[in-house]
Design a protein around this motif. Structure first.
Motif, PDB file in Angstrom:
ATOM      1  N   THR A  32     -15.393   1.230-120.846  1.00 50.38           N
ATOM      2  CA  THR A  32     -15.179   2.454-121.612  1.00 50.38           C
ATOM      3  C   THR A  32     -15.811   2.340-122.991  1.00 50.38           C
ATOM      4  N   LEU A  33     -15.740   1.159-123.610  1.00 53.20           N
ATOM      5  CA  LEU A  33     -16.221   0.959-124.977  1.00 53.20           C
ATOM      6  C   LEU A  33     -17.417   0.024-125.005  1.00 53.20           C
ATOM      7  N   GLN A  34     -18.276   0.199-126.002  1.00 59.21           N
ATOM      8  CA  GLN A  34     -19.402  -0.715-126.160  1.00 59.21           C
ATOM      9  C   GLN A  34     -18.942  -2.124-126.524  1.00 59.21           C
ATOM     10  N   ASP A  35     -17.796  -2.239-127.180  1.00 55.36           N
ATOM     11  CA  ASP A  35     -17.257  -3.555-127.518  1.00 55.36           C
ATOM     12  C   ASP A  35     -17.005  -4.360-126.245  1.00 55.36           C
ATOM     13  N   LEU A  36     -16.420  -3.706-125.259  1.00 56.04           N
ATOM     14  CA  LEU A  36     -16.113  -4.372-123.998  1.00 56.04           C
ATOM     15  C   LEU A  36     -17.389  -4.710-123.238  1.00 56.04           C
ATOM     16  N   ALA A  37     -18.393  -3.843-123.338  1.00 49.42           N
ATOM     17  CA  ALA A  37     -19.683  -4.142-122.708  1.00 49.42           C
ATOM     18  C   ALA A  37     -20.336  -5.352-123.364  1.00 49.42           C
ATOM     19  N   SER A  38     -20.224  -5.437-124.697  1.00 51.17           N
ATOM     20  CA  SER A  38     -20.796  -6.577-125.415  1.00 51.17           C
ATOM     21  C   SER A  38     -20.139  -7.883-124.979  1.00 51.17           C
ATOM     22  N   LEU A  39     -18.820  -7.857-124.844  1.00 43.69           N
ATOM     23  CA  LEU A  39     -18.098  -9.053-124.415  1.00 43.69           C
ATOM     24  C   LEU A  39     -18.433  -9.399-122.966  1.00 43.69           C
ATOM     25  N   TYR A 137       2.283   2.783-126.036  1.00 42.87           N
ATOM     26  CA  TYR A 137       2.303   1.351-125.733  1.00 42.87           C
ATOM     27  C   TYR A 137       1.762   0.488-126.881  1.00 42.87           C
ATOM     28  N   GLY A 138       1.502   1.111-128.017  1.00 39.59           N
ATOM     29  CA  GLY A 138       1.015   0.363-129.170  1.00 39.59           C
ATOM     30  C   GLY A 138      -0.367   0.798-129.606  1.00 39.59           C
ATOM     31  N   ASN A 139      -0.804   0.293-130.751  1.00 43.49           N
ATOM     32  CA  ASN A 139      -2.100   0.688-131.314  1.00 43.49           C
ATOM     33  C   ASN A 139      -3.236   0.178-130.423  1.00 43.49           C
ATOM     34  N   PRO A 140      -4.132   1.070-129.977  1.00 44.38           N
ATOM     35  CA  PRO A 140      -5.160   0.679-129.013  1.00 44.38           C
ATOM     36  C   PRO A 140      -6.436   0.106-129.612  1.00 44.38           C
ATOM     37  N   HIS A 141      -6.459  -0.118-130.928  1.00 42.08           N
ATOM     38  CA  HIS A 141      -7.672  -0.635-131.568  1.00 42.08           C
ATOM     39  C   HIS A 141      -7.593  -2.158-131.740  1.00 42.08           C
ATOM     40  N   PHE A 142      -7.065  -2.826-130.740  1.00 47.26           N
ATOM     41  CA  PHE A 142      -6.743  -4.257-130.825  1.00 47.26           C
ATOM     42  C   PHE A 142      -7.964  -5.153-130.890  1.00 47.26           C
ATOM     43  N   TRP A 143      -9.125  -4.711-130.422  1.00 47.79           N
ATOM     44  CA  TRP A 143     -10.325  -5.556-130.412  1.00 47.79           C
ATOM     45  C   TRP A 143     -10.880  -5.791-131.818  1.00 47.79           C
ATOM     46  N   THR A 144     -10.336  -5.082-132.839  1.00 46.04           N
ATOM     47  CA  THR A 144     -10.812  -5.290-134.208  1.00 46.04           C
ATOM     48  C   THR A 144     -10.272  -6.583-134.815  1.00 46.04           C
ATOM     49  N   PHE A 211      -7.293  -5.575-137.667  1.00 43.77           N
ATOM     50  CA  PHE A 211      -8.287  -6.104-138.609  1.00 43.77           C
ATOM     51  C   PHE A 211      -7.624  -6.488-139.919  1.00 43.77           C
ATOM     52  N   SER A 212      -6.774  -5.598-140.428  1.00 43.83           N
ATOM     53  CA  SER A 212      -6.145  -5.828-141.731  1.00 43.83           C
ATOM     54  C   SER A 212      -5.213  -7.029-141.711  1.00 43.83           C
ATOM     55  N   ARG A 213      -4.459  -7.176-140.641  1.00 44.70           N
ATOM     56  CA  ARG A 213      -3.575  -8.338-140.565  1.00 44.70           C
ATOM     57  C   ARG A 213      -4.375  -9.635-140.478  1.00 44.70           C
ATOM     58  N   ARG A 214      -5.453  -9.627-139.714  1.00 41.07           N
ATOM     59  CA  ARG A 214      -6.267 -10.840-139.560  1.00 41.07           C
ATOM     60  C   ARG A 214      -6.894 -11.260-140.878  1.00 41.07           C
ATOM     61  N   PHE A 215      -7.328 -10.292-141.686  1.00 40.17           N
ATOM     62  CA  PHE A 215      -8.078 -10.622-142.898  1.00 40.17           C
ATOM     63  C   PHE A 215      -7.311 -10.332-144.186  1.00 40.17           C
ATOM     64  N   GLY A 216      -6.005 -10.118-144.084  1.00 42.14           N
ATOM     65  CA  GLY A 216      -5.154 -10.095-145.269  1.00 42.14           C
ATOM     66  C   GLY A 216      -5.187  -8.840-146.095  1.00 42.14           C
ATOM     67  N   LEU A 217      -5.550  -7.694-145.512  1.00 39.43           N
ATOM     68  CA  LEU A 217      -5.542  -6.440-146.250  1.00 39.43           C
ATOM     69  C   LEU A 217      -4.203  -5.725-146.052  1.00 39.43           C
ATOM     70  N   ASP A 218      -3.871  -4.844-146.979  1.00 34.43           N
ATOM     71  CA  ASP A 218      -2.586  -4.142-146.952  1.00 34.43           C
ATOM     72  C   ASP A 218      -2.840  -2.643-146.868  1.00 34.43           C
ATOM     73  N   LYS A 287     -25.306  -4.565-133.087  1.00 31.51           N
ATOM     74  CA  LYS A 287     -25.812  -4.687-131.723  1.00 31.51           C
ATOM     75  C   LYS A 287     -24.842  -5.396-130.787  1.00 31.51           C
ATOM     76  N   ASP A 288     -23.925  -6.197-131.336  1.00 32.15           N
ATOM     77  CA  ASP A 288     -22.987  -6.912-130.468  1.00 32.15           C
ATOM     78  C   ASP A 288     -21.679  -7.150-131.215  1.00 32.15           C
ATOM     79  N   TYR A 289     -20.756  -7.843-130.560  1.00 27.79           N
ATOM     80  CA  TYR A 289     -19.412  -8.032-131.097  1.00 27.79           C
ATOM     81  C   TYR A 289     -19.426  -8.815-132.406  1.00 27.79           C
ATOM     82  N   PHE A 290     -20.300  -9.795-132.518  1.00 24.76           N
ATOM     83  CA  PHE A 290     -20.388 -10.567-133.761  1.00 24.76           C
ATOM     84  C   PHE A 290     -20.933  -9.712-134.900  1.00 24.76           C
ATOM     85  N   ALA A 291     -21.944  -8.895-134.595  1.00 22.23           N
ATOM     86  CA  ALA A 291     -22.532  -8.037-135.623  1.00 22.23           C
ATOM     87  C   ALA A 291     -21.530  -7.006-136.138  1.00 22.23           C
TER      88      ALA A 291
END
Length: 308
Positions: A32-39, A137-144, A211-218, A287-291
């Motif tokens: 469904t998402l380009q993120d999943l295709a990249s992985l 079922y929760g926030n669906p933007h979990f791949w961030t 993303f915010s929890r991983r990198f310490g943003l509020d 272009k990919d998940y790392f980028a």
């Protein structure tokens, strides 16, 4: 005559040796998402052929179901969805119309990418339409969160191995390479974001809790009063006051939202409107998940340095 046949046979074999096509049929993977295709590309390598239904610059909640999607799904060996009802508005009818029984939820050719991931903002009360576009079922933007990306990659590797046992060694090696690179990049990203730990931010939509929890943003506010609800004048004034009071430096805005209100708020407060991309393909450079993380973290650091 015999020597000529041998020579022709040798030439044919030589030409076969130079083909770029693998000696096996690639698994057709629709995501469904380009993120999943990249992985899936990272783990599957040349044993898979991927196609993403939603481009990175499109709102994944609202997707035009094109007839071409049905054709792609009809030939798919594997469908990878984000799950958590992110695709509930368009995917089920497409699956039904594809007449491909192997990719229905619960079938071997269907993979819910949220399985095993750290899902935030799970509602603790019954979800109603009055709450806006809240996912039950929760926030669906979990791949961030890149650690969820690691989990998704492992899940994809296991599923590909199940569907294509002959590729086990390739999938294992590709996954190990992906994880090794991810570990290094996580150290780099964490170091870049460390000086800004605790920074208060406002976002347009609730796309960034992982993303915010991983990198310490509020995250202290959203321009949408409720998920999926356009900003009202009253709520906009509340956000302006919040930014002024807390001296919030940046407003993160996803690429598919109108910039009119964020720019108005920025003019009144001095905050910087920063385009932040939730998905691979949001701009050509991603272009990919790392980028995806390279780009967003680089943009955030540059914006914060501009505030110094």
């Amino acid at each position: 005559m015999r020597s000529r046949k041998i020579a022709l046979a040798g030439l044919a074999l030589a030409l076969l040796g130079f083909t770029n096509e693998p000696a096996f049929a690639r698994l057709k993977v629709v995501t469904t998402l380009q993120d999943l295709a990249s992985l899936a590309d990272a783990v599957g390598g040349d044993r898979v052929e991927t196609f993403a239904l939603v481009k990175g610059y499109q709102d994944p909640h609202f997707v035009d179901a094109k007839p071409s999607f049905i054709l792609k799904l009809s030939h798919a060996d594997l469908l990878i969805a984000a799950g958590l009802e992110l695709e509930i508005g368009y995917l089920p009818p497409l699956i039904d119309q594809s007449r491909n029984g192997t990719i229905h939820p619960g079938s071997p050719g269907y993979l819910d990418a949220s399985t095993g991931c750290d899902i935030l903002n799970r509602p603790i009360q019954q979800v109603t339409r009055a709450m806006g576009d809240v996912h039950p079922y929760g926030n669906p933007h979990f791949w961030t969160d890149p650690e969820n990306g690691r989990i998704i990659a492992r899940t994809i590797a296991a599923k590909l191995t199940e569907l294509d046992p002959a590729g086990r060694e390739a999938y294992t090696a590709n996954l190990a390479a992906f994880e090794g690179r991810l570990t290094g990049k996580e150290k780099e990203w964490t170091a870049k974001m460390a000086p800004y730990a605790g920074t208060k931010i406002v976002t347009f939509h609730d796309s960034w809790p992982n993303f915010s929890r991983r990198f310490g943003l509020d995250i202290v506010g959203h321009i949408e009063p409720k998920p999926g609800i356009p900003p009202s004048p009253t709520h906009t004034l509340e956000i302006i006051n919040l930014i002024m009071t807390d001296k919030i430096p940046v407003i993160l805005v996803e690429p598919y939202f109108d910039l009119k209100t964020p720019k108005f708020i920025a003019e009144k407060t001095g905050a910087t409107v920063l385009s932040f991309y939730p998905s691979v393909g949001g701009v050509p450079e991603i272009k990919d998940y790392f980028a995806l993380f390279d780009y967003n973290i680089g943009a955030f650091v540059a914006a914060m340095k501009g505030k110094a």
